[in-house]
Design a protein around this motif. Structure first.
Motif, PDB file in Angstrom:
ATOM      1  N   GLU A  42       0.639  -1.371   0.144  1.00  0.00           N
ATOM      2  CA  GLU A  42       0.014  -0.007  -0.074  1.00  0.00           C
ATOM      3  C   GLU A  42       1.088   1.202   0.242  1.00  0.00           C
ATOM      4  O   GLU A  42       0.531   2.161  -0.511  1.00  0.00           O
ATOM      5  N   ALA A  43       2.048   1.129   0.886  1.00  0.00           N
ATOM      6  CA  ALA A  43       2.849   2.348   0.782  1.00  0.00           C
ATOM      7  C   ALA A  43       3.716   2.846  -0.342  1.00  0.00           C
ATOM      8  O   ALA A  43       3.694   3.902  -0.772  1.00  0.00           O
ATOM      9  N   PHE A  44       3.945   1.686  -1.390  1.00  0.00           N
ATOM     10  CA  PHE A  44       4.700   2.004  -2.520  1.00  0.00           C
ATOM     11  C   PHE A  44       4.247   1.560  -3.822  1.00  0.00           C
ATOM     12  O   PHE A  44       4.814   1.680  -4.645  1.00  0.00           O
ATOM     13  N   GLY A  45       3.000   0.931  -3.477  1.00  0.00           N
ATOM     14  CA  GLY A  45       2.414   0.656  -4.825  1.00  0.00           C
ATOM     15  C   GLY A  45       3.045  -0.527  -5.426  1.00  0.00           C
ATOM     16  O   GLY A  45       3.114  -0.939  -6.691  1.00  0.00           O
ATOM     17  N   VAL A  46       3.557  -1.295  -4.801  1.00  0.00           N
ATOM     18  CA  VAL A  46       4.388  -2.665  -5.377  1.00  0.00           C
ATOM     19  C   VAL A  46       3.685  -3.921  -4.866  1.00  0.00           C
ATOM     20  O   VAL A  46       2.926  -3.936  -3.836  1.00  0.00           O
ATOM     21  N   LYS A  47       4.190  -5.126  -5.441  1.00  0.00           N
ATOM     22  CA  LYS A  47       3.499  -6.169  -4.941  1.00  0.00           C
ATOM     23  C   LYS A  47       4.855  -6.765  -3.995  1.00  0.00           C
ATOM     24  O   LYS A  47       6.010  -7.106  -4.176  1.00  0.00           O
ATOM     25  N   ALA A  48       4.499  -6.878  -2.747  1.00  0.00           N
ATOM     26  CA  ALA A  48       5.128  -7.572  -1.733  1.00  0.00           C
ATOM     27  C   ALA A  48       4.700  -9.067  -1.708  1.00  0.00           C
ATOM     28  O   ALA A  48       3.512  -9.135  -0.903  1.00  0.00           O
ATOM     29  N   THR A  49       5.845  -9.981  -1.899  1.00  0.00           N
ATOM     30  CA  THR A  49       5.283 -11.309  -1.732  1.00  0.00           C
ATOM     31  C   THR A  49       6.403 -12.241  -1.390  1.00  0.00           C
ATOM     32  O   THR A  49       7.720 -11.903  -1.881  1.00  0.00           O
ATOM     33  N   GLU A  50       6.462 -13.196  -0.816  1.00  0.00           N
ATOM     34  CA  GLU A  50       7.464 -14.088  -0.509  1.00  0.00           C
ATOM     35  C   GLU A  50       8.652 -13.652   0.359  1.00  0.00           C
ATOM     36  O   GLU A  50       9.907 -13.840  -0.001  1.00  0.00           O
ATOM     37  N   GLY A  51       8.233 -12.493   1.112  1.00  0.00           N
ATOM     38  CA  GLY A  51       9.348 -11.687   2.153  1.00  0.00           C
ATOM     39  C   GLY A  51      10.121 -10.778   1.468  1.00  0.00           C
ATOM     40  O   GLY A  51      10.940 -10.232   2.135  1.00  0.00           O
ATOM     41  N   PHE A  52       9.879 -10.294   0.355  1.00  0.00           N
ATOM     42  CA  PHE A  52      10.629  -9.260  -0.343  1.00  0.00           C
ATOM     43  C   PHE A  52       9.701  -8.381  -1.634  1.00  0.00           C
ATOM     44  O   PHE A  52       8.553  -8.903  -2.069  1.00  0.00           O
ATOM     45  N   CYS A  53      10.157  -7.368  -1.706  1.00  0.00           N
ATOM     46  CA  CYS A  53       9.634  -6.329  -2.742  1.00  0.00           C
ATOM     47  C   CYS A  53      10.637  -5.534  -3.214  1.00  0.00           C
ATOM     48  O   CYS A  53      11.743  -5.122  -2.665  1.00  0.00           O
ATOM     49  N   VAL A  54      10.653  -5.093  -4.573  1.00  0.00           N
ATOM     50  CA  VAL A  54      11.592  -4.086  -5.170  1.00  0.00           C
ATOM     51  C   VAL A  54      10.909  -2.998  -5.374  1.00  0.00           C
ATOM     52  O   VAL A  54       9.685  -2.877  -5.782  1.00  0.00           O
ATOM     53  N   VAL A  55      11.493  -1.704  -4.763  1.00  0.00           N
ATOM     54  CA  VAL A  55      10.881  -0.500  -5.137  1.00  0.00           C
ATOM     55  C   VAL A  55      11.952   0.514  -5.774  1.00  0.00           C
ATOM     56  O   VAL A  55      12.922   0.920  -5.397  1.00  0.00           O
ATOM     57  N   PRO A  56      11.539   0.747  -6.804  1.00  0.00           N
ATOM     58  CA  PRO A  56      12.379   1.594  -7.946  1.00  0.00           C
ATOM     59  C   PRO A  56      12.585   3.227  -7.271  1.00  0.00           C
ATOM     60  O   PRO A  56      11.550   3.821  -6.541  1.00  0.00           O
ATOM     61  N   ARG A  57      13.756   3.836  -7.312  1.00  0.00           N
ATOM     62  CA  ARG A  57      13.845   5.015  -6.775  1.00  0.00           C
ATOM     63  C   ARG A  57      13.679   5.182  -5.454  1.00  0.00           C
ATOM     64  O   ARG A  57      13.534   6.481  -4.925  1.00  0.00           O
ATOM     65  N   LEU A  58      13.883   4.271  -4.642  1.00  0.00           N
ATOM     66  CA  LEU A  58      13.778   4.420  -3.247  1.00  0.00           C
ATOM     67  C   LEU A  58      15.048   3.940  -2.411  1.00  0.00           C
ATOM     68  O   LEU A  58      15.731   2.889  -2.776  1.00  0.00           O
ATOM     69  N   VAL A  59      15.565   5.037  -1.817  1.00  0.00           N
ATOM     70  CA  VAL A  59      17.071   4.826  -1.604  1.00  0.00           C
ATOM     71  C   VAL A  59      17.184   5.367   0.093  1.00  0.00           C
ATOM     72  O   VAL A  59      18.058   5.111   0.581  1.00  0.00           O
ATOM     73  N   SER A  60      16.020   6.131   0.387  1.00  0.00           N
ATOM     74  CA  SER A  60      16.486   6.633   1.678  1.00  0.00           C
ATOM     75  C   SER A  60      15.453   6.062   2.584  1.00  0.00           C
ATOM     76  O   SER A  60      14.217   6.112   2.503  1.00  0.00           O
ATOM     77  N   ARG A  61      16.082   5.667   3.932  1.00  0.00           N
ATOM     78  CA  ARG A  61      15.171   5.196   4.854  1.00  0.00           C
ATOM     79  C   ARG A  61      14.395   6.594   5.573  1.00  0.00           C
ATOM     80  O   ARG A  61      13.279   6.373   5.854  1.00  0.00           O
ATOM     81  N   LYS A  62      15.195   7.505   5.692  1.00  0.00           N
ATOM     82  CA  LYS A  62      14.546   8.634   6.555  1.00  0.00           C
ATOM     83  C   LYS A  62      13.438   9.366   5.637  1.00  0.00           C
ATOM     84  O   LYS A  62      12.461   9.750   6.102  1.00  0.00           O
ATOM     85  N   LYS A  63      13.774   9.628   4.382  1.00  0.00           N
ATOM     86  CA  LYS A  63      12.902  10.567   3.588  1.00  0.00           C
ATOM     87  C   LYS A  63      11.931   9.608   2.892  1.00  0.00           C
ATOM     88  O   LYS A  63      10.658  10.333   2.403  1.00  0.00           O
ATOM     89  N   GLN A  64      12.104   8.798   2.591  1.00  0.00           N
ATOM     90  CA  GLN A  64      11.181   7.775   1.733  1.00  0.00           C
ATOM     91  C   GLN A  64      10.510   6.611   2.505  1.00  0.00           C
ATOM     92  O   GLN A  64       9.250   6.399   2.580  1.00  0.00           O
ATOM     93  N   LEU A  65      11.365   5.631   3.018  1.00  0.00           N
ATOM     94  CA  LEU A  65      10.795   4.402   3.669  1.00  0.00           C
ATOM     95  C   LEU A  65       9.863   4.884   4.885  1.00  0.00           C
ATOM     96  O   LEU A  65       8.658   4.525   4.937  1.00  0.00           O
TER      97      LEU A  65
END
Length: 550
Positions: free
Chosen positions: A517-540
């Protein structure tokens, strides 16, 4: 009382990254230049390979590790009462206590090691309860103590290093005929100027004569005493006074407490010391240093006026990320670039928080605002910190202010930003040899979002192969770690700097739904890939917070 040099600790967050360490070092230097007070950097976690490379490259020593910032014995006023020798007389001990307004004396060896304690109560008990005439010999009373206590003068005999150690103390009040029945060899005899009594005592083998009221001693008696090895001491006091005072010549070593002594070390924390003091009726407690050397005493009154450790927090402002014991310290300042979290202070503090990519950028601003010249090696540290936190300007947290500060610092440090960042990231990415736990905690932070507690760790790398190796180790570790750390959700960011994207491993109930829901990706089997996400503080964290708070 001891006087403590004012010292302020500048500390970054737990599991420190390069910005946390470099900010602490550089801000400590700035504050010391501005205030003249000693400011020292400390770290409360293991220094990463990346940070160590930076420190080594610019020739700066790593800050000492600090685990807890609660108040220690060495932070309070210790009464520096010198230790006394066990041979000291009871009278001398009493006079010392009166002069120093003390109720306890600590007895030490020549090397400063604690032997025992003597208190006012011990001296009072000794003078009131003694009834044995042989106690002075039992205590092995030095003759020098006897002379000092009785304001005496040595008339005959060699007393160097000698003690009265055999016989009893008595007063020669009877005539010589009766004296022969009760004076035994080795006795100490108190008497007056009667020639016959003096002669009789010597012939009966007395070890020492105390001649009262300053009476003269004839040459004949002195000669007889010399032949018999008898010591003669002359006192100005009368027999009653001598008899009353003489027990006070005994050494305190015979009466001091030597067992079950309650002592505190200088590095012990006050919270535990306070509990022990509350259960004991002692007025004073000896303080020893880390080598066991006696340093002074503390009492409950000292704890009432204790000074808390003074700290400055950099690169964080949340309680869970701060050094243990921070709630017991006095926080003076907070310098940070993260979101405002929940940390309580005892009073108003200087709080500088700016939406920049790196705390070191703020510290660079402070140097320029205050007109303080930046040393070359510290410029190198701050430049490295900015490159690290902004992923060499690839992070969305990076601002023009960060870039300008980094380039200015690079000029002072005489480094090339591209070359520095490549070598720094290469040094920091040597993680394939580490265990899963070591990798996870090298850059780990804990967050409280509403009622949900999450843990987030991140690894940045220039190499896809290296990130794949890390993933193999971390995947299974997360399932066990989430329970050990008592978290609701756990996330691990595998961030590729060249690709400017992150693969997120996760564990915990509903973690997949939150990520999706947060990043519009499919999270399954314990992982997901989020393009253009590199910052824990400002993005994640903002993305997760938006979902969790709703």
């Amino acid at each position: 009382m001891t006087t403590h040099e004012k010292k302020v600790l500048v500390i970054g967050h737990k599991n420190p990254d390069t910005d946390s360490i470099c900010s602490a070092v550089c801000y400590a230097y700035l504050k010391q230049q501005l205030t003249g007070y000693k400011h020292v950097a400390r770290c409360c976690g293991e220094i990463s390979a990346e940070t160590q490379y930076v420190l080594d490259r610019f020739g700066v020593e790593a800050p000492d590790y600090i685990e807890y910032v609660g108040t220690q014995i060495k932070d309070i006023e210790i009464r520096e009462m010198p230790g006394v020798k066990s041979s000291m007389s009871l009278k001398q001990a009493w006079n010392r206590m009166r002069a120093d307004h003390a109720v306890t004396l600590c007895v030490t060896t020549d090397e400063g090691m604690l032997e025992g304690l003597i208190t006012v109560g011990d001296i009072a008990k000794t003078t009131l309860e003694l009834s044995s005439s042989g106690i002075m010999a039992e205590a092995k009373t030095p003759y020098v103590n006897i002379i000092d206590t009785l304001d005496g003068v040595l008339i005959e005999g060699d007393i160097e290093g000698k003690c009265y150690s055999e016989g009893k103390v008595l007063i020669a009040a009877a005539n010589p005929d009766l004296m022969e029945d009760y004076i035994k060899a080795g006795d100490l005899v108190i008497l007056g100027n009667r020639y016959e009594s003096q002669l009789c005592a010597i012939e009966m083998g007395a070890a020492c004569l105390i001649v009262c009221e300053g009476a003269k001693v004839s040459m004949t008696i002195r000669h007889m005493a010399h032949e018999h090895g008898c010591i003669i001491i002359q006192s100005k006091h009368d027999a009653f006074t001598v008899a009353r005072l003489i027990n006070l010549s005994m050494p305190i070593g015979h009466f001091m407490t030597t067992e079950n002594l309650i002592t505190f070390k200088t590095d012990e924390y006050v919270d535990s010391v306070r509990e022990i003091m509350a259960k004991r009726r002692n007025r004073d407690f000896p303080v020893l240093d880390h080598k066991g050397i006696y340093r002074g005493t503390v009492s409950r009154r000292n704890l009432m006026g204790m000074c808390r450790k003074q700290v400055i927090l950099v690169d964080h402002n949340e309680r869970d990320q701060a050094v243990d014991g921070v709630e017991e310290a006095e926080i003076l300042e907070i310098i940070d670039h993260h979101r405002i979290g929940g940390i309580n202070t005892l009073g108003p503090v200087y709080f500088r928080n700016q939406p920049l990519g790196c705390t070191s950028t703020i510290i660079y601003q402070l140097y320029t605002e205050k007109g303080i010249e930046i040393p070359k090696q510290l410029a190198g540290l701050m430049c490295s910190a900015i490159l690290s936190d902004t992923l060499a300007f690839h992070s969305p947290t990076c601002t023009d202010t960060d870039r300008e500060a980094c380039n200015a610092l690079a000029a002072i440090a005489e480094v090339d930003c591209t070359e520095l960042s490549e070598k720094m990231f290469a040094a920091g990415s040597r993680i394939v040899e580490k265990t899963a736990e070591e990798i996870f905690f090298q850059d780990y932070k804990k967050f409280k979002i509403g009622e949900i507690t999450i843990g987030v760790s991140q690894v940045n790398s220039m190499s896809t192969g290296e990130l794949n190796s890390v993933e193999e180790k971390i995947s299974d570790y997360l399932k066990d770690a989430i329970q050990k750390l008592d978290l609701d959700m756990m996330f691990f960011m595998l961030t590729s700097i060249p690709e400017e994207s992150s693969k997120i491993l996760y564990a915990g109930k509903n973690a997949d739904e939150v990520l999706s829901e947060a990043f519009g990706v499919k999270a399954t089997e314990g992982f997901c890939v989020v393009p253009r996400l590199v910052s824990r503080k400002k993005q994640l964290i903002p993305g997760l917070s938006a979902v969790l708070q709703n």
